[in-house]
Design a protein around this motif. Structure first.
Motif, short mmCIF file in Angstrom:
data_model
loop_
_atom_site.label_atom_id
_atom_site.label_comp_id
_atom_site.label_asym_id
_atom_site.label_seq_id
_atom_site.Cartn_x
_atom_site.Cartn_y
_atom_site.Cartn_z
N THR A 87 0.88 -1.16 0.00
CA THR A 87 0.00 0.00 0.00
C THR A 87 0.92 1.21 0.00
O THR A 87 1.60 1.48 0.99
N LYS A 90 -1.73 6.12 2.19
CA LYS A 90 -2.94 5.88 2.95
C LYS A 90 -4.16 6.02 2.04
O LYS A 90 -4.28 6.99 1.30
N GLY A 91 -5.03 5.03 2.08
CA GLY A 91 -6.24 5.06 1.27
C GLY A 91 -6.08 4.42 -0.10
O GLY A 91 -7.08 4.17 -0.78
N ASP A 92 -4.85 4.12 -0.53
CA ASP A 92 -4.63 3.47 -1.82
C ASP A 92 -5.04 2.00 -1.75
O ASP A 92 -5.03 1.38 -0.68
#
Length: 164
Positions: A87, A90-92
């Motif tokens: 990852t 963050k949020g990917d």
């Protein structure tokens, strides 16, 4: 009787040679350390650590690495294989990378910097040998001696009798 002893000795020698050949094919054991650390200045560029990396070796999850973290696995042989779930931010959505690395025969502890490896940098950027920090034993001169805690041992420095 001599012929029987010779046959036994040759059989033992053949078994030892076969065992040595098998051990050479299997290879030696390695301890691998995975770094998820930023490389700040490699040829003028910065390679940032990933938000999270999950390392799987032989179908077993061996490490979940955040930024500036290190994981570890053991491997026997020279052809190391792992699966990384990366990852980037963050949020990917995580992406999967399958990695194969040829390990050097003479190195027991191998440190692999994952951001540098996945950026395609040369081996000198992502590979290093793990050298454990050795704590020095204090010499006898450095050790506190017996006595009163002030460096005076026994009755050194005392003149006369203190008793009445």
């Amino acid at each position: 009787m001599k012929g029987k002893t010779l046959i036994i000795r040759l059989a033992v020698l053949a078994v030892a040679a076969a065992l040595a050949a098998v051990m050479m094919v299997i290879g030696r054991g390695h301890t691998l350390y995975f770094d998820n650390k930023t490389i700040e200045d490699y040829q003028g560029q910065e390679y940032k650590a990933f938000e999270r990396v999950v390392v799987t070796v032989k179908g077993e999850e061996v490490a979940k690495l955040g930024k500036r973290e290190r994981g570890m696995a053991t491997w026997i042989g020279q052809d190391f294989k792992m699966v990384l779930e990366i990852t980037e931010k963050k949020g990917d959505e995580p992406r999967i990378e399958e990695i194969s690395i040829q390990l050097p025969y003479g190195v027991d502890g191998v440190v692999i910097n994952l951001p540098a490896y996945l950026a395609g940098l040369p081996e000198d950027a992502w590979f290093s040998e793990f050298v454990p920090m050795v704590e020095e034993e204090p010499s006898e001169e450095d050790l506190p001696g017996e006595g009163d805690g002030f460096g005076l041992e026994g009755d050194m420095g005392l003149e006369g009798d203190l008793g009445v």
